[in-house]
Each structure stands twice: as structure tokens, then as C-alpha cells.
Design a protein around this motif. Structure first.
Motif: not given
Length: 82
Positions: A29-34, A54-56, A59-62
Motif C-alpha cells: 500500500s502507499k502508506k506502510a501498514f503491513i 518500499y519504505y525506509y 513505522a505505520k503510515g509512512l
């Protein structure tokens, strides 16, 4: 059974390879969740039928960075190296 597993891997999965030089987290998803952690140099097998981000951090919602579009490389490998 082995033939089915091989077919499954080549038709509904994509391998995500992390060549960034640091740990990243991957999700759908566009925002980190799982998310799933991928260490530098590591790989993760993921369903190829969904968009991937991908996320850095985990943390949820990034906000995530889209690196894969659904059904675009089933059975292949996508490398994140930016």
C-alpha cells in the motif's frame, strides 16, 4: 506436487532483491501498514498480482515508494537499488 510448486513460483510470485546498501521494508500500500523487512543484499518472494512499495522504516503510515506494478514481472526478479 513439485511441478505445481514450480508453476506457482513462476506464475504468481516475484522475487524482490534489495541492493540499496541498507535495510528496507516492503508492502502493498502507499502508506506502510503491513510490511516485510528485507536486509541489504537480501531477497523476499512476494505475490506478483499486487502493486508493491518500499519504505525506509517499518513505522505505520509512512509514505512508500512504488517499485512494482501488479502483474508486470511474474516469475521474475525486481531489484531495488536506488
Amino acid at each position: 506436487m513439485l511441478a505445481y510448486q514450480k508453476w506457482l513460483k513462476n506464475n504468481v510470485n516475484v522475487t524482490v532483491s534489495n541492493k540499496k546498501g541498507s535495510t528496507i521494508w516492503e508492502g502493498s500500500s502507499k502508506k506502510a501498514f503491513i510490511t516485510h523487512e528485507i536486509p541489504s543484499g537480501g531477497q523476499l518472494i512476494q505475490a506478483c498480482t499486487i502493486d508493491l512499495y518500499y519504505y525506509y522504516s517499518d513505522a505505520k503510515g509512512l509514505p512508500g515508494h512504488k517499485f512494482y506494478s501488479a502483474d508486470s514481472n511474474c516469475g521474475g526478479t525486481v531489484t531495488i537499488n536506488k
